[in-house]
Scaffold this active site. Structure first.
Site, PDB file in Angstrom:
ATOM      1  N   LYS A 119       8.700 -20.240  -6.941  1.00 16.42           N
ATOM      2  CA  LYS A 119       9.102 -19.450  -5.787  1.00 16.42           C
ATOM      3  C   LYS A 119      10.117 -20.248  -4.965  1.00 16.42           C
ATOM      4  O   LYS A 119       9.914 -21.419  -4.664  1.00 16.42           O
ATOM      5  CB  LYS A 119       7.880 -19.107  -4.933  1.00 16.42           C
ATOM      6  CG  LYS A 119       8.078 -17.946  -3.978  1.00 16.42           C
ATOM      7  CD  LYS A 119       6.761 -17.500  -3.372  1.00 16.42           C
ATOM      8  CE  LYS A 119       6.935 -16.258  -2.505  1.00 16.42           C
ATOM      9  NZ  LYS A 119       5.662 -15.773  -1.937  1.00 16.42           N
ATOM     10  N   GLU A 153      -8.273  -5.882  -0.427  1.00 13.00           N
ATOM     11  CA  GLU A 153      -8.634  -5.314   0.870  1.00 13.00           C
ATOM     12  C   GLU A 153      -9.998  -4.644   0.860  1.00 13.00           C
ATOM     13  O   GLU A 153     -10.769  -4.739   1.834  1.00 13.00           O
ATOM     14  CB  GLU A 153      -7.568  -4.317   1.318  1.00 13.00           C
ATOM     15  CG  GLU A 153      -6.219  -4.931   1.609  1.00 13.00           C
ATOM     16  CD  GLU A 153      -5.318  -5.066   0.386  1.00 13.00           C
ATOM     17  OE1 GLU A 153      -4.169  -5.520   0.537  1.00 13.00           O
ATOM     18  OE2 GLU A 153      -5.776  -4.711  -0.733  1.00 13.00           O
ATOM     19  N   ARG A 156      -5.900   0.802   2.255  1.00 11.35           N
ATOM     20  CA  ARG A 156      -6.457   0.566   0.924  1.00 11.35           C
ATOM     21  C   ARG A 156      -7.972   0.373   0.964  1.00 11.35           C
ATOM     22  O   ARG A 156      -8.632   0.414  -0.068  1.00 11.35           O
ATOM     23  CB  ARG A 156      -5.782  -0.663   0.298  1.00 11.35           C
ATOM     24  CG  ARG A 156      -4.264  -0.655   0.401  1.00 11.35           C
ATOM     25  CD  ARG A 156      -3.635  -1.785  -0.347  1.00 11.35           C
ATOM     26  NE  ARG A 156      -3.462  -1.436  -1.748  1.00 11.35           N
ATOM     27  CZ  ARG A 156      -2.972  -2.273  -2.673  1.00 11.35           C
ATOM     28  NH1 ARG A 156      -2.644  -3.498  -2.351  1.00 11.35           N
ATOM     29  NH2 ARG A 156      -2.844  -1.889  -3.920  1.00 11.35           N
TER      30      ARG A 156
END
Length: 630
Positions: free
Chosen positions: A280, A367, A395
């Site tokens: 990343k 979640e 969610r």
């Protein structure tokens, strides 16, 4: 290479590996320079430059379907599909979307802002392809963080069972927004060090079959040999046991290896999982060295130093105000436990985690799990604080209904990024939570007018013992108001009058209070006296104040930075109807029945007519309507 001249990815098939490597450098330079001006998700995109080039080199988009599970990783894809010239408008009003957008390009075959959806969508596309007897490759690209989402695991199970032809690219950079957590992350860690498994397995099997005299016997036991080799050569066989052919791990920044493995995957029947290791922020030192997620997505920055350019504002960020107040209270109350679904940085919980490591849980992109963990804690008389963005709370709706509210458990839900969030657009606007929470029994829902009232609301939530309680708060910083040293409880379901008035009343809360106050001042200049009420408790309503207001029969306007259908305004209309206050003129301002795209918050508010000018116009119309009825 002139990136602005790219029309579609077909040109990649003519380039040599050396040319592709030069293209990678040009794309990185382009991203670093452009995002330093516009801001955006720089870290994730610098990490997938070679991977995106390899995908478009090996496949024929849009006939072959490339799905980006991590939607903010699609910038390189946008460049290679002819949108480089629009990057100056990235994430701006009416400009280039920061996520895949089907209406933006035929190459964007799947829209996503929430993670862990690509595999299920890819399965649907694969089923449709096979039913229509078409020939195409379906290639979902999913991150290791997104793989912790339950929906992704459900899809892996189904895909492996059905044996559909599909190439799943697992982009493993060891991070989602923050460092990843969980047992699956550890499985991937072992795979990263396991070596090049698939080639070794195939080559050894082929070699054994060529041995004179025993070749037939080896062929007859090939499956047993392959199974044995799995356990011999790979420390984790999770994906193979799910029915996938596992390839990798592959260096995600080596174009030759990427192309070689993608072409091998194309020849393999059934579902394939190509495990790609990327870095990343690759190619930009400040982003590469980021270990906590600061460079996941940023505003403008100085290229030379990596210093992020922030607006001058001495007021605390709302996320910090809430988390630090919880932290302050946790010093006195050992029952307080903080939970977040992969957002410790965004929710500003680093300080809490540092001081109370045993009472801070990042559960990953999960979640639903986060909500039910909070419920489980509450059954044991703990004080769980669930820090979650409004858009991600969607969610966990069933868990809020079934596990938290139905059992009337004392969970404190901090609803971050409530209201319009701006540049991330329609997938992230926090405008639905009032409508999907208000009708659930037992829950208390509130929103403060400023950060001082916000700290008192956090205190109120922690002290509340009668069931679930949720506090909405916006993205960005507070107003810089004076802060009380001593925290106090706010009586549940009580409103406050911010400005007296006799000709009309405005009921609102949170971010729209300044708009209401400004409109009231403008109306005063026109000769109208308008009352402004801070309706800080969205549920329960202040029925005593409402009753008094309706008995005065003055016009009422509600304002909310949330959807109108099923929202706060609807609750006022319901109250008036159920109590038969039919003589009061009522109107509502809020988010219309549409998804709100990306852009600056003020631009979006103007676009949908949620402004002080509109408030003035509405109040004048209401007062005229009242006069007609008299």
């Amino acid at each position: 290479m002139d990136l602005l001249s790219i029309k579609d990815p077909s040109f990649l098939k003519k380039l040599s590996i050396k040319d592709l490597e030069l293209l990678s450098k040009d794309i990185r330079k382009f991203l670093i320079e452009n995002l330093s001006i516009t801001g955006g998700h720089i870290g994730p995109n610098l990490g997938v430059v070679e991977l995106t080039i390899a995908l478009h080199r090996c496949f024929n988009s849009p006939k072959d379907k490339i799905l980006w599970d991590v939607g903010h990783q699609s910038y390189v894809h946008k460049i290679l599909t002819g949108r480089a010239s629009h990057f100056s408008t990235l994430r701006k009003y009416k400009g280039l979307c920061g996520f895949p957008k089907r209406g933006e390009s035929e190459h964007d075959v799947w829209e996503t802002g929430h993670s862990s959806t690509s595999l299920s969508a890819a399965m649907g596309m694969a089923i449709a392809r096979d039913l229509k007897k078409e020939k195409s490759f379906i290639v979902p690209v999913i991150g290791d963080g997104a793989l912790t989402g339950g929906m992704a695991l459900e899809a892996l199970n189904h895909i492996g069972h059905e044996k559909k032809d599909m190439i799943v690219v697992l982009n493993d950079n060891e991070m989602s927004i923050a460092p990843n957590v969980g047992a699956l992350h550890n499985v991937l860690g072992r795979l990263r060090t396991a070596g090049k498994y698939q080639w070794a397995k195939d080559e050894l099997e082929m070699l054994l079959k060529r041995i004179p005299a025993v070749g037939g016997r080896v062929a007859a036991t090939a499956e047993r040999i392959k199974d044995s080799l799995k356990y011999l050569l790979v420390s984790g066989i999770f994906f193979e046991e799910l029915g996938f052919t596992y390839l990798g791990p592959v260096d995600g920044h080596n174009l030759e290896n990427l192309i070689e493995n993608l072409n091998y995957a194309k020849k393999t029947e059934g579902p394939v999982l190509l495990h790609v290791i990327t870095k990343k922020g690759k190619g930009y030192k400040p982003a590469e060295s980021d270990k906590v997620g600061t460079w996941h997505g940023t505003g403008p920055y100085k290229i030379e130093t990596g210093v992020i350019i922030k607006p001058e504002n001495t007021a605390p960020a709302w996320s910090s105000l809430v988390s630090e107040t919880v932290r302050r209270l946790a010093r006195e109350d050992e029952r307080i436990v903080a939970i977040t679904p992969a957002m410790p940085v965004g929710s500003k919980l680093e300080g809490f985690a540092s001081e109370f490591p045993d009472r801070m849980y990042d559960v990953g992109i999960a979640e639903q799990h986060a909500a039910t963990v909070a419920a489980g804690l509450a059954t044991q008389h703990m004080k769980p604080f669930l820090a979650i963005y409004s858009t991600f709370l969607q969610r966990a709706y069933d868990q809020v209904v079934h596990d938290i509210c139905r059992q009337n458990l004392n969970v404190f839900i901090g609803i971050d990024r409530a209201g319009l969030v701006g540049a991330d657009g329609e997938t992230h606007q926090g405008v639905f939570d009032i409508a999907f929470l208000r009708h659930i029994p037992n829950i208390v829902l509130m929103m403060p007018k400023d950060e001082n009232e916000g700290q008192h609301m956090v205190y109120t939530a922690i002290k509340y013992d009668d069931g679930p309680i949720a506090m909405r708060f916006p993205r960005g910083n507070g107003y810089g108001v004076p802060m009380d040293k001593e925290l106090k409880e706010i009586p549940i379901g009580t409103w406050e009058i911010l400005r007296e008035g006799e000709d009309a009343a405005i009921l609102t809360f949170g971010t729209t209070i300044p708009m209401a106050m400004e409109a009231a001042s403008e109306l005063e200049a026109l000769g109208y006296s308008v009352r402004v009420i801070n309706a800080r408790f969205i549920k329960p309503l202040d029925e005593e104040m409402l009753t008094q207001l309706f008995e005065e029969k003055i016009p009422v306007l509600t304002i909310e930075e949330a959807v109108l259908h099923g929202g706060f305004g609807s609750s006022i209309l319901e109250f008036a109807h159920s109590h038969q206050y039919f003589e009061t003129v009522i109107d509502c301002l809020g988010i219309p029945d549409q998804f709100i795209e990306h852009g600056g918050v003020n631009e979006l508010l103007c676009d949908i007519g949620l402004t002080s000018e509109k408030v003035v116009e509405k109040v004048l119309t209401l007062t005229r309507e009242k006069q007609k009825r008299v």
